[in-house]
Design a protein around this motif. Structure first.
Motif, PDB file in Angstrom:
ATOM      1  N   PRO A  59       9.696  14.737  70.195  1.00 31.39           N
ATOM      2  CA  PRO A  59       8.631  15.624  70.676  1.00 31.39           C
ATOM      3  C   PRO A  59       8.855  17.058  70.193  1.00 31.39           C
ATOM      4  N   HIS A  60       7.808  17.832  70.247  1.00 36.01           N
ATOM      5  CA  HIS A  60       7.884  19.235  69.853  1.00 36.01           C
ATOM      6  C   HIS A  60       8.889  19.947  70.754  1.00 36.01           C
ATOM      7  N   ALA A  65      11.110  21.560  76.105  1.00 29.51           N
ATOM      8  CA  ALA A  65      11.527  22.626  77.015  1.00 29.51           C
ATOM      9  C   ALA A  65      10.655  22.655  78.257  1.00 29.51           C
ATOM     10  N   ALA A  66       9.357  22.454  78.084  1.00 31.13           N
ATOM     11  CA  ALA A  66       8.448  22.437  79.242  1.00 31.13           C
ATOM     12  C   ALA A  66       8.770  21.269  80.160  1.00 31.13           C
ATOM     13  N   LEU A  67       9.107  20.133  79.597  1.00 25.14           N
ATOM     14  CA  LEU A  67       9.440  18.968  80.407  1.00 25.14           C
ATOM     15  C   LEU A  67      10.718  19.201  81.205  1.00 25.14           C
TER      16      LEU A  67
END
Length: 132
Positions: A59-60, A65-67
């Motif tokens: 993933p990007h 980081a958001a996850l």
């Protein structure tokens, strides 16, 4: 532990042969699409299984980081919501205490009706212009 990728096992050798047969069939179909040989049974299912087994791309970094920060943001939201509820309840209690001080003070006769309306709760609508 048994390893299915070990070429010495009969099941792994059969899987390698099947993979080679599928690869040859696809190469032949790509080279001469008009002379396509008959497809073996369950060919489409095997192709889908091989495609599903392929590793998906990473993933990007921003999504990763958001996850990872999502649980921390959820905890922060819960804490801020609890704090806002506490402050709202505390502000109501403080308003009631101030109104009681006004009522207890005998010199503040002009503010007594306002304090009584605030204590009863019906004055909030009248002060904001809601109840006419």
């Amino acid at each position: 532990m048994w390893n299915s990728h070990d070429p010495s096992t009969p099941r792994a050798a059969r899987a390698v042969r099947e993979d080679e047969a599928v690869r040859r069939l696809l190469e032949a179909a790509a080279a001469r699409p008009d002379e396509l040989p008959s497809l073996p049974p369950f060919f489409a299912a095997r192709v889908r299984a091989v495609a599903a087994a392929r590793v998906s791309p990473a993933p990007h970094p921003l999504a990763a980081a958001a996850l990872h920060t999502l649980p921390a943001l959820a905890v922060l939201l819960a804490v801020l919501s609890a704090w806002a509820a506490f402050e709202t309840a505390h502000a109501t209690d403080t308003q009631d205490d101030a109104a009681m001080v006004v009522l207890a003070n005998r010199e503040a006769a002009t503010d007594a009706p306002l304090a009584a309306m605030l204590l009863s709760g019906s004055g909030e609508d009248r002060l904001s212009g809601g109840g006419k």
